[in-house]
Design a protein around this motif. Structure first.
Motif, PDB file in Angstrom:
ATOM      1  N   LEU B 274       0.458  -1.590  -0.041  1.00  0.00           N
ATOM      2  CA  LEU B 274       0.377  -0.098  -0.108  1.00  0.00           C
ATOM      3  C   LEU B 274       0.657   0.810   0.010  1.00  0.00           C
ATOM      4  CD1 LEU B 274      -2.639  -1.319   2.754  1.00  0.00           C
ATOM      5  CD2 LEU B 274      -2.938  -0.845  -0.021  1.00  0.00           C
ATOM      6  N   HIS B 275       2.251   1.163   0.636  1.00  0.00           N
ATOM      7  CA  HIS B 275       2.913   2.200   1.050  1.00  0.00           C
ATOM      8  C   HIS B 275       2.995   2.841  -0.553  1.00  0.00           C
ATOM      9  CE1 HIS B 275       5.568  -0.536   0.033  1.00  0.00           C
ATOM     10  NE2 HIS B 275       6.663  -0.288  -0.286  1.00  0.00           N
ATOM     11  N   LEU B 276       3.333   2.353  -1.421  1.00  0.00           N
ATOM     12  CA  LEU B 276       3.736   2.412  -3.039  1.00  0.00           C
ATOM     13  C   LEU B 276       2.321   3.772  -4.201  1.00  0.00           C
ATOM     14  CD1 LEU B 276       4.982  -0.969  -4.610  1.00  0.00           C
ATOM     15  CD2 LEU B 276       5.956   1.084  -3.864  1.00  0.00           C
ATOM     16  N   LEU B 277       0.921   3.383  -3.286  1.00  0.00           N
ATOM     17  CA  LEU B 277       0.576   4.705  -3.228  1.00  0.00           C
ATOM     18  C   LEU B 277       1.200   5.540  -2.821  1.00  0.00           C
ATOM     19  CD1 LEU B 277      -3.519   2.877  -3.007  1.00  0.00           C
ATOM     20  CD2 LEU B 277      -1.764   3.141  -5.279  1.00  0.00           C
ATOM     21  N   ASN B 278       1.206   6.062  -1.871  1.00  0.00           N
ATOM     22  CA  ASN B 278       1.137   6.903  -1.220  1.00  0.00           C
ATOM     23  C   ASN B 278       2.595   7.311  -2.001  1.00  0.00           C
ATOM     24  OD1 ASN B 278      -0.862   7.066   0.694  1.00  0.00           O
ATOM     25  ND2 ASN B 278       0.952   5.374   2.102  1.00  0.00           N
ATOM     26  N   ARG B 279       3.972   6.536  -1.552  1.00  0.00           N
ATOM     27  CA  ARG B 279       4.842   7.421  -2.094  1.00  0.00           C
ATOM     28  C   ARG B 279       5.420   7.185  -4.472  1.00  0.00           C
ATOM     29  NH1 ARG B 279      10.081   2.690  -0.961  1.00  0.00           N
ATOM     30  NH2 ARG B 279       9.391   3.146   1.877  1.00  0.00           N
ATOM     31  N   LYS B 280       4.049   7.166  -4.532  1.00  0.00           N
ATOM     32  CA  LYS B 280       3.644   7.676  -6.026  1.00  0.00           C
ATOM     33  C   LYS B 280       3.024   9.109  -5.735  1.00  0.00           C
ATOM     34  CE  LYS B 280       2.018   8.413 -10.570  1.00  0.00           C
ATOM     35  NZ  LYS B 280       3.690   9.142 -11.196  1.00  0.00           N
ATOM     36  N   PHE B 281       2.513   9.838  -4.676  1.00  0.00           N
ATOM     37  CA  PHE B 281       1.913  10.976  -4.725  1.00  0.00           C
ATOM     38  C   PHE B 281       3.305  12.010  -3.495  1.00  0.00           C
ATOM     39  CE2 PHE B 281      -2.572   9.833  -4.088  1.00  0.00           C
ATOM     40  CZ  PHE B 281      -3.186  10.472  -5.174  1.00  0.00           C
ATOM     41  N   ILE B 282       4.226  10.684  -3.251  1.00  0.00           N
ATOM     42  CA  ILE B 282       5.442  11.686  -2.648  1.00  0.00           C
ATOM     43  C   ILE B 282       5.845  12.181  -3.706  1.00  0.00           C
ATOM     44  CG2 ILE B 282       7.061  12.105  -0.829  1.00  0.00           C
ATOM     45  CD1 ILE B 282       5.085  10.583   0.758  1.00  0.00           C
ATOM     46  N   LYS B 283       6.116  11.503  -4.528  1.00  0.00           N
ATOM     47  CA  LYS B 283       7.279  11.648  -5.610  1.00  0.00           C
ATOM     48  C   LYS B 283       6.968  12.765  -6.171  1.00  0.00           C
ATOM     49  CE  LYS B 283       9.570   8.589  -9.118  1.00  0.00           C
ATOM     50  NZ  LYS B 283       8.802   8.674 -10.436  1.00  0.00           N
ATOM     51  N   ASP B 284       5.040  12.679  -7.088  1.00  0.00           N
ATOM     52  CA  ASP B 284       4.806  13.225  -7.646  1.00  0.00           C
ATOM     53  C   ASP B 284       4.821  14.639  -7.153  1.00  0.00           C
ATOM     54  OD1 ASP B 284       4.423  11.903  -9.656  1.00  0.00           O
ATOM     55  OD2 ASP B 284       2.283  11.378  -9.266  1.00  0.00           O
ATOM     56  N   ILE B 285       4.966  14.954  -6.133  1.00  0.00           N
ATOM     57  CA  ILE B 285       4.657  16.016  -5.186  1.00  0.00           C
ATOM     58  C   ILE B 285       6.000  17.113  -5.222  1.00  0.00           C
ATOM     59  CG2 ILE B 285       4.500  17.445  -3.083  1.00  0.00           C
ATOM     60  CD1 ILE B 285       1.765  15.883  -1.746  1.00  0.00           C
TER      61      ILE B 285
END
Lengths: 663, 323
Positions: B274-285
């Motif tokens: 699940l952390h990959l979903l959040n990490r995608k957001f962090i990377k994009d931000i």
């Protein structure tokens, strides 16, 4: 359960030609809650409105869906109509079957299907609508004009004339703008300064007008009728209240090699300077990039010679806050930079100039005292080539796609003035088209050709090459006789495209107004509301909205003033009842909404709550000030728990619409 | 380390500086550890534990604990301090009621990983250099530490405590980590491959809500998924695709606030990353609005609730989403 009436408008053939309106009315009849459904040629007409009113009475409707044009057109009309028979105006929804359906589709079957879907979405929303009541908020009786060119000055004069206080914010040390730099004006050839400076003086003398020169807008808060603007008064290192404009400091300043921006850097000024003789306010400014005292701490001559002690090397930027009911944007234009146009040798030869530079070269207060001389060797030019549309009507990334509108006329003016004063000078004008729509404009252009013998050549200049003998070799094509021309010119004048001032975009962000892709401010309606922005209380004056000549600018400036006066005359304005509110039981107090609120409408309070276990707890919750909230909805999106909701556009209403569309 | 921590807890309780201690409690097995609140030295002596398996992030428990009277002592690993800061920033924790003690961490072990190696009946585990000595009922086993380390610890972002009242041991540094590698792999997939990846992963979800319950960013008074009025809870049950959307919606809800503590993936009984979903957001931000680490401080404005003139235009964000 709501009792909903559906009214499908043909809009003449605007909707009916592409959407089977009868089928839409018939299909929507079967939606849950719909008790009446009909179609009519023009719902916005009196008889159309009467159909709605009669149906509300006859069928005891509690909600109304009008399938017609964009709500921006007639939502207000229909709201008034339903209110006149006692229904709350916010129980009405408009489904946009014109702009969002009939106008953009060709196939009747698909457009009809989409029209039904849009109608369904509106019906789904009305099911969840609740009556709303609008409040009122007071209007601050003061206007702000941003930009002190001819547009801003005219707007301010008109608003002051109507008896309201008005502030002008000008980023330069003097008002006057571009018109102050222009030599003569078309089509009458009167001196620009002679007609502008009386207006500048009038503005300065008017008790209702307050000029903040050398100032910028730092921040804008609030909404129509009640804006709070932070003005940054930039340090000019001269006390405005003391300086008498005697000019002694500028005479004595030892730093005399500063490019003079008023003369388009064609001559020099001193580090302490007054931009031009008729500057308003006539107050000196010290340029910190060149002042020896400010740079090295050694000099202080101006301070010694100033008899009133106005020089203040320690002056800092000052921020003041002021409240306004209306804001007029008049930020104007600039010619584009020509460094990408190597083919015209602009950066290679000083004798290739822009039209605005030519204005200064010909002006009595310009670098040559009004005698037209080549910048390179100060000799009289005998052949001058004008190039039109440099960067205008351009489809590549170097230029602008639009027509700059003023170039054809000012070039005819330049050509005529030169032929008048220096008849031995040959003048060539290379053009794509000559555009002269305006009162006495075509007559003016024809005089240039017929009476003054200016050589107008349809075609574009391909290359300008500076030669070692000082001449400029101009290669061009004459499209009408289909031949290549080679002209040995002494000067080349480029009609550079104009673009909005660079300060306009950040300003638009602060004002939450819209801009087009070229950074011109977008008017609320291109035909019917040309001087209003889509943001209530923000008006547009002059070239910030699109290229304009002086007569048009002044006309629009007065129009913008009229709109602003219309607003300032009111004691209060009706608020938008579609404001946000927070469900305190769900609010986490996380401050997300407060951070995104552009109006500062949200504060936090510590409130006591009775908990399920009969204890009480103090929780931090968001509280919306409905008088300040403008209903933009930013908070509802930022809220992680869904506690923030918007009246009239609630989360559940929007979900219901989406569900109806996706069904 | 455990001894120093226990002594610190007892010392602070004894001198009245704190009224309660939040830490970890032994379970049935040495690796089966849960967060717990201790009120007396006796309780601490009996049950307090801090070892290679005490991975749980205790910051979220402070939301409830600081609503009670008295001061609570919290032992925070470096990654926990980010969550703590973020909760303080969102006014979810009353920082004045917490005494934080930073404790060092060089990565926690994942019992699931050990079990996956076929090792069962674990009685005790001891570190020996870069190896683990595991005593099981079937005899001794050894395993490389890196093979047993939690996924999130292998891509640790920081060994620095971003806040503490007191520190046990030395503070570390923010480290340049490889945490976005897997996100990049996902980005390089075709839209269909990525869709298939997530459908297959998210279809494993049993909606136990453990990820939401453990997440320090999920502290809403009432979660939208528990709120019948929101219309979302019914929707999620509509079909399997809507069901899968739960995690996507949750990732949106914590976007810009997730500190990447990795608790969601740690507690997932189905091992969904699940952390990959959040990490995608962090990377994009990070790439769209500049580097930002949620929880690094308590006063900066998060990119998604802030506007700067240098922010990229919405059209740029849009274009990135178009394949």
């Amino acid at each position: 359960m709501q009792r909903i009436g559906v009214f499908v408008c043909h809009c003449g053939t605007n909707i009916a030609a592409t959407v089977d309106v009868k089928a839409v009315a018939e299909t929507l009849k079967n939606e849950s809650g719909v008790v009446f459904s009909t179609d009519y040629q023009y719902m916005c007409s009196e008889s159309g409105q009467n159909i709605i009113k009669d149906a509300i009475k006859e069928h005891k409707l509690t909600g109304v869906v009008v399938c017609s044009c964009s709500p921006r057109m007639h939502e207000a009309t229909f709201r008034k109509a339903v209110a006149s028979v006692g229904l709350n105006p916010y129980m009405l929804e408009v489904a946009n079957l014109r702009e969002q359906c009939s106008w953009i589709h060709k196939d009747i079957a698909t457009a009809t299907e989409k029209a039904v879907i849009l109608g369904r979405a509106a019906i789904a929303k009305v099911h969840l609508n609740a009556p709303l009541t609008a409040g009122e908020s007071p209007v601050v009786k003061r206007a702000l004009v941003i930009g002190g060119g001819i547009a801003g000055i005219q707007t301010a004069l008109d608003i002051a004339d109507a008896g309201f206080d008005v502030d002008i914010i000008e980023k330069e040390p003097t008002i006057g703008g571009k018109m102050a730099q222009i030599d003569k004006t078309f089509p009458t050839l009167d001196c620009a300064a002679c007609i502008l400076t009386p207006k500048m003086v009038e503005a300065a003398q008017n008790e209702k007008i307050h000029i903040h020169s050398f100032s910028e807008v730092a921040d804008v808060k609030g909404f129509v009728g009640n804006f709070t603007v932070t003005i940054k008064k930039k340090a000019r290192f001269v006390d405005e209240t003391k300086c008498t404009g005697c000019g002694l400091c500028t005479e004595k300043c030892p730093m005399k090699k500063v490019p003079n921006e008023f003369n388009m850097n064609l001559d020099n000024r001193t580090a302490v300077y007054i931009p031009f003789a008729q500057a308003v306010p006539k107050v000196a400014r010290i340029d910190p990039n060149y002042c020896l005292m400010l740079k090295n701490g050694k000099c202080g001559v101006c301070s010694k010679v100033c008899s009133v002690g106005a020089i203040d090397y320690k002056q800092q930027d000052k921020f003041i806050e002021e409240r306004y009911g209306a804001i007029v944007v008049a930020t104007g234009f600039n010619p584009i930079k020509l460094d990408k146009y190597d083919e015209f040798a602009y950066s290679l030869s000083p004798d290739v100039v822009t039209s605005l530079e030519l204005e200064r070269l010909m002006n009595a207060a310009g670098p040559n005292g009004g005698t037209l001389l080549r910048p390179s060797d100060k000799t009289h030019p005998h052949t001058i080539v004008f190039v039109q549309c440099v960067g205008s009507r351009c489809d590549d990334s170097k230029g602008k796609p639009y027509c700059s509108k003023i170039c054809c006329m000012y070039t005819a003016k330049h050509a005529m003035l030169i032929r008048e004063k220096y008849p031995d000078t040959e003048v060539y004008v290379f053009y794509i088209d000559v555009r002269t729509p305006g009162k006495n404009f075509d007559e003016f252009y024809r005089r240039a050709v017929e009476e003054y013998g200016v050589h107008y050549v349809k075609g574009m200049v391909g290359k300008v090459t500076p030669r070692t003998d000082g001449k400029l070799a101009v290669q061009a094509s004459d499209l009408l006789s289909n031949e290549q021309l080679h002209i040995d010119a002494d000067m080349v004048v480029l009609a550079a495209a104009i673009e909005p001032d660079k300060t306009a975009r950040p300003l638009a962000t602060m004002l939450t107004t819209q801009m087009d892709t070229n950074d011109f401010f977008t008017e609320a309606h291109p035909k019917l509301r040309p001087v209003e922005s889509a943001t209530a209380g923000i008006f547009l004056s002059g070239a910030c909205q699109g290229p304009k000549d002086i007569p048009e600018t002044v006309a629009q400036a007065s129009a913008a003033a009229a709109k602003a006066i219309g607003l300032l005359c009111k004691n209060s304005i009706t608020c938008n009842p579609c404001v946000a509110h927070s469900d305190e039981l769900m609010c986490n107090g996380c401050s997300s909404c407060e951070k995104v609120c552009p109006y500062g409408a949200i504060t936090y309070i510590d409130k006591e709550f009775r908990m399920p276990d009969r204890t009480t707890a103090i929780r931090r919750v968001a509280s919306v000030n409905p008088a300040v909230c403008q209903g933009c909805g930013a908070c509802t999106v930022a809220c992680p728990s869904g506690a923030m909701d918007l009246n009239g556009f609630s989360n559940s209403q929007i979900m219901a619409e989406v569900d109806a569309i996706c069904k | 380390m455990q001894e120093a921590i226990i002594n610190k807890a007892k010392e602070l309780l004894a001198d009245g500086r704190v009224d309660r201690v939040i830490g970890w409690k032994k379970g049935e097995f040495s690796y089966d550890i849960t967060p717990a609140v201790f009120e007396t030295a006796e309780e601490i002596d009996a049950e307090f534990v801090c070892n290679d398996f005490t991975s749980a992030n205790v910051s979220k428990y402070l939301v409830k604990e600081t609503k009670k009277d008295g001061t609570v002592l919290a032992f925070l690993k470096p990654c926990d301090t980010y969550s703590f800061n973020q909760l303080v920033k969102e006014h979810r924790i009353d920082a004045s009621k917490v005494y934080t003690v930073g404790i060092p961490c060089d990565g926690k072990l994942d019992p699931e990983k050990i079990k996956q190696k076929g090792i069962s009946g674990i009685r005790s585990i001891e570190k020996d250099g870069d190896m683990l000595k595991i005593d099981t009922v079937y005899g001794d086993e050894t395993l490389k530490i890196s093979d047993a380390m939690s996924e999130r610890c292998l891509s640790c972002k920081s060994r620095k405590h971003v806040c503490y009242d007191e520190l046990i041991g030395e503070d570390g540094d923010v480290i340049s980590s490889n945490r976005f590698d897997m996100v990049e792999q996902l980005e390089n997939m075709s839209a269909q491959e990525r869709y298939d990846f997530w459908r297959s992963q998210l279809s494993k979800c049993i909606r136990c809500n453990a990820c939401r319950n453990v997440c320090p960013a999920c502290t809403c008074e009432k979660c939208v998924f528990d709120n019948d009025d929101s219309g979302i809870s019914n929707k999620a049950a509509a079909d399997s695709f809507e069901e899968n959307m739960f995690h996507v919606i949750r990732a949106f809800h914590v976007a810009g606030r997730c500190t990447d503590c990795g608790e969601c993936s740690r507690v997932c009984p189905q091992n969904i990353p699940l952390h990959l979903l959040n990490r995608k957001f962090i990377k994009d931000i990070n790439s769209l609005y500049g580097e930002y680490q949620a929880g690094a401080d308590t006063d900066s404005r998060a990119p998604l609730t802030d506007y700067k003139q240098s922010d990229c235009e919405a059209s740029v964000v849009h274009e990135r989403g178009v394949e």
